[in-house]
Each structure stands twice: as C-alpha cells, then as structure tokens.
Motif scaffolding. Sequence first.
Motif, PDB file in Angstrom:
ATOM      1  N   ILE A   1       0.839  -1.202   0.000  1.00  0.00           N
ATOM      2  CA  ILE A   1       0.000   0.000   0.000  1.00  0.00           C
ATOM      3  C   ILE A   1       0.873   1.252   0.000  1.00  0.00           C
ATOM      4  N   ASP A   2       0.357   2.300  -0.613  1.00  0.00           N
ATOM      5  CA  ASP A   2       1.057   3.584  -0.640  1.00  0.00           C
ATOM      6  C   ASP A   2       1.181   4.125   0.783  1.00  0.00           C
ATOM      7  N   GLU A   3       2.243   4.858   1.016  1.00  0.00           N
ATOM      8  CA  GLU A   3       2.591   5.269   2.376  1.00  0.00           C
ATOM      9  C   GLU A   3       1.468   5.997   3.117  1.00  0.00           C
ATOM     10  N   PRO A   4       0.718   6.919   2.520  1.00  0.00           N
ATOM     11  CA  PRO A   4      -0.326   7.607   3.294  1.00  0.00           C
ATOM     12  C   PRO A   4      -1.419   6.688   3.834  1.00  0.00           C
ATOM     13  N   ASP A   5      -1.624   5.519   3.215  1.00  0.00           N
ATOM     14  CA  ASP A   5      -2.694   4.606   3.634  1.00  0.00           C
ATOM     15  C   ASP A   5      -2.176   3.378   4.388  1.00  0.00           C
ATOM     16  N   ARG A   6      -0.902   3.344   4.712  1.00  0.00           N
ATOM     17  CA  ARG A   6      -0.348   2.138   5.334  1.00  0.00           C
ATOM     18  C   ARG A   6      -0.867   1.916   6.751  1.00  0.00           C
ATOM     19  N   THR A   7      -0.992   2.959   7.526  1.00  0.00           N
ATOM     20  CA  THR A   7      -1.516   2.816   8.890  1.00  0.00           C
ATOM     21  C   THR A   7      -2.948   2.308   8.863  1.00  0.00           C
ATOM     22  N   ARG A   8      -3.738   2.855   7.974  1.00  0.00           N
ATOM     23  CA  ARG A   8      -5.130   2.419   7.831  1.00  0.00           C
ATOM     24  C   ARG A   8      -5.187   0.958   7.394  1.00  0.00           C
ATOM     25  N   PHE A   9      -4.322   0.593   6.472  1.00  0.00           N
ATOM     26  CA  PHE A   9      -4.306  -0.789   5.995  1.00  0.00           C
ATOM     27  C   PHE A   9      -3.910  -1.758   7.110  1.00  0.00           C
ATOM     28  N   GLY A  10      -2.941  -1.365   7.937  1.00  0.00           N
ATOM     29  CA  GLY A  10      -2.545  -2.209   9.060  1.00  0.00           C
ATOM     30  C   GLY A  10      -3.689  -2.440  10.027  1.00  0.00           C
ATOM     31  N   ARG A  11      -4.504  -1.399  10.270  1.00  0.00           N
ATOM     32  CA  ARG A  11      -5.670  -1.570  11.142  1.00  0.00           C
ATOM     33  C   ARG A  11      -6.677  -2.542  10.534  1.00  0.00           C
ATOM     34  N   LEU A  12      -6.837  -2.485   9.215  1.00  0.00           N
ATOM     35  CA  LEU A  12      -7.790  -3.376   8.552  1.00  0.00           C
ATOM     36  C   LEU A  12      -7.318  -4.828   8.597  1.00  0.00           C
ATOM     37  N   VAL A  13      -6.021  -5.049   8.429  1.00  0.00           N
ATOM     38  CA  VAL A  13      -5.492  -6.412   8.513  1.00  0.00           C
ATOM     39  C   VAL A  13      -5.719  -6.978   9.910  1.00  0.00           C
ATOM     40  N   ASN A  14      -5.454  -6.171  10.937  1.00  0.00           N
ATOM     41  CA  ASN A  14      -5.697  -6.617  12.308  1.00  0.00           C
ATOM     42  C   ASN A  14      -7.181  -6.831  12.580  1.00  0.00           C
ATOM     43  N   LEU A  15      -8.026  -6.022  11.953  1.00  0.00           N
ATOM     44  CA  LEU A  15      -9.466  -6.177  12.125  1.00  0.00           C
ATOM     45  C   LEU A  15      -9.950  -7.517  11.597  1.00  0.00           C
ATOM     46  N   VAL A  16      -9.363  -7.982  10.509  1.00  0.00           N
ATOM     47  CA  VAL A  16      -9.748  -9.284   9.948  1.00  0.00           C
ATOM     48  C   VAL A  16      -9.582 -10.374  10.992  1.00  0.00           C
ATOM     49  N   MET A  17      -8.497 -10.299  11.798  1.00  0.00           N
ATOM     50  CA  MET A  17      -8.225 -11.336  12.787  1.00  0.00           C
ATOM     51  C   MET A  17      -8.921 -11.092  14.119  1.00  0.00           C
ATOM     52  N   SER A  18      -9.050  -9.846  14.529  1.00  0.00           N
ATOM     53  CA  SER A  18      -9.593  -9.546  15.856  1.00  0.00           C
ATOM     54  C   SER A  18     -11.115  -9.543  15.880  1.00  0.00           C
ATOM     55  N   GLU A  19     -11.764  -9.112  14.795  1.00  0.00           N
ATOM     56  CA  GLU A  19     -13.232  -9.007  14.822  1.00  0.00           C
ATOM     57  C   GLU A  19     -13.906 -10.372  14.991  1.00  0.00           C
ATOM     58  N   PRO A  20     -13.658 -11.412  14.252  1.00  0.00           N
ATOM     59  CA  PRO A  20     -12.995 -11.409  12.931  1.00  0.00           C
ATOM     60  C   PRO A  20     -13.974 -10.949  11.856  1.00  0.00           C
ATOM     61  N   ALA A  21     -13.406 -10.619  10.685  1.00  0.00           N
ATOM     62  CA  ALA A  21     -14.237 -10.059   9.622  1.00  0.00           C
ATOM     63  C   ALA A  21     -13.614 -10.349   8.271  1.00  0.00           C
ATOM     64  N   VAL A  22     -14.441 -10.237   7.252  1.00  0.00           N
ATOM     65  CA  VAL A  22     -13.990 -10.285   5.872  1.00  0.00           C
ATOM     66  C   VAL A  22     -13.917  -8.855   5.373  1.00  0.00           C
ATOM     67  N   VAL A  23     -12.769  -8.479   4.828  1.00  0.00           N
ATOM     68  CA  VAL A  23     -12.551  -7.105   4.372  1.00  0.00           C
ATOM     69  C   VAL A  23     -12.318  -7.114   2.868  1.00  0.00           C
ATOM     70  N   GLU A  24     -13.038  -6.237   2.174  1.00  0.00           N
ATOM     71  CA  GLU A  24     -12.884  -6.068   0.729  1.00  0.00           C
ATOM     72  C   GLU A  24     -12.448  -4.629   0.455  1.00  0.00           C
ATOM     73  N   LEU A  25     -11.447  -4.478  -0.402  1.00  0.00           N
ATOM     74  CA  LEU A  25     -10.899  -3.165  -0.705  1.00  0.00           C
ATOM     75  C   LEU A  25     -10.947  -2.894  -2.199  1.00  0.00           C
ATOM     76  N   SER A  26     -11.243  -1.654  -2.536  1.00  0.00           N
ATOM     77  CA  SER A  26     -11.069  -1.165  -3.906  1.00  0.00           C
ATOM     78  C   SER A  26      -9.810  -0.315  -3.919  1.00  0.00           C
ATOM     79  N   LEU A  27      -8.867  -0.656  -4.802  1.00  0.00           N
ATOM     80  CA  LEU A  27      -7.551  -0.035  -4.814  1.00  0.00           C
ATOM     81  C   LEU A  27      -7.275   0.637  -6.155  1.00  0.00           C
TER      82      LEU A  27
END
Length: 218
Positions: free
Chosen positions: A73-99
């Motif tokens: 992921i591009d640098e400005p969105d990396r923190t947000r992406f890291g939260r989403l990856v952790n959300l997949v495991m902690s929620e847990p959840a299925v995450v879909e992204l448009s890039l």
Amino acid sequence: MLSSLRTYWDRLRAGRIAPYRAEIDPRQFEQALENMFIVEKLAPDNLRIRLAGMKICEMMGMEVRGMQPSCLIDEPDRTRFGRLVNLVMSEPAVVELSLSAQNRAGTYRASMLMMPLRSDFGDINRVIGCTSGGGEIFAAPLAFQIDEVAVSPVEPGPAPTPTAAQLPDIEAKALMPGFAEPASSFASAAPKLRSIDGNPNAPSTPRGATKLRVIDGK
C-alpha cells in the motif's frame, strides 16, 4: 476470482468463525494462486507476509515474502491498511478493498479480499488474501491507494449440508489431525486359549535328558 475464493473459504469453515490453515487445499483455487498471499501475526505490532504469489511480487517489483503487508500500500494509507489487517483477525471479519495505483502506464485499479485463518493451535492469527487487478499492463512497483472499504463481520452458523460429491473429502478429513488412524485401546479382549491334556506325539524319553543307572552296592 475473489468471489470463488470467498465461496471456497465460506464452505471450508462450515459454520465456524474461520477454517484452519492446514485445511486450505491450493488445488481448489489454482487459478488464484498467483494473486494470493498469507499474512501471519507474530506479535501485536509485527505482521509478516508468509506466502505471496508471483503476480503479487510482479506488482511490487520484488519478492515480498517476509516483509510487512503494508509494503503493498502507498505510504499515506499504510496505517489504515494495518488496522484493517488486524481487524480481519480480531473481529474477525472479511474485508474487501477497492484499490488504485498511479504509474507510468496510467491508473491501475484492483480489488483485494482478506479473510481470517486459524493456526494449528486454534488462534486466529493469519489472513488469507487475494488481489485481482484490472489488467496485465502496469509499471512496477505499484503503490496502491485505498479507495473503498467494505467490512463484513463473520458470524458462526450451522454447517452446510454436504453434497454427495463432497462426502469422500469429508470422510478423508475425519482422520485428521496427522492423517493417522484412531489409536487402538489398551483394554483388549483376553486371548482365546485352549487347554490341551498331554501330547500324544511327545517322545517317551525327553530329548537331551541324561541317562542314569542306579547301582545298589555297598
């Protein structure tokens, strides 16, 4: 590609929160292998890409195994992406992204799907993902920006009824873990014994017996 992979994952979990990593059969989605990746959480702030398909590496212009998933992921969105990856495991959840990624070949658009996986110990500390691009023309490396996010919490439910074609695979998996047959019990039936009185074929004089003669003398 993403739809078929999610259908396979949903069928594999069979009503559970997430399937085990060992249950994943790559033969079931061979067409998506080049676009897939698996992320493992080693510590709360330590995520690493354990497996990455050839297409993922081509998009990044390098081998990404062992790297942090934020490298996708591009640098400005990396923190947000890291939260989403952790959300997949902690929620847990299925995450879909448009890039989307801007490069010399123009705007390259892609979609990403991320779903939770269990380790062999039952912890949900892995993410199976897939990135499907809009074409084969792009200039690596691509730095994706997150345009849209869809989060679907995973809820446990009843296991789907297996079809006749799935029964052989289900019966084979019943032998897991370790592909071993059930161990036999220590309590076994007593051996069947038959009492024999005498041996009609035994020699009159035991073999190897010493011959003695008694001498009566003074």
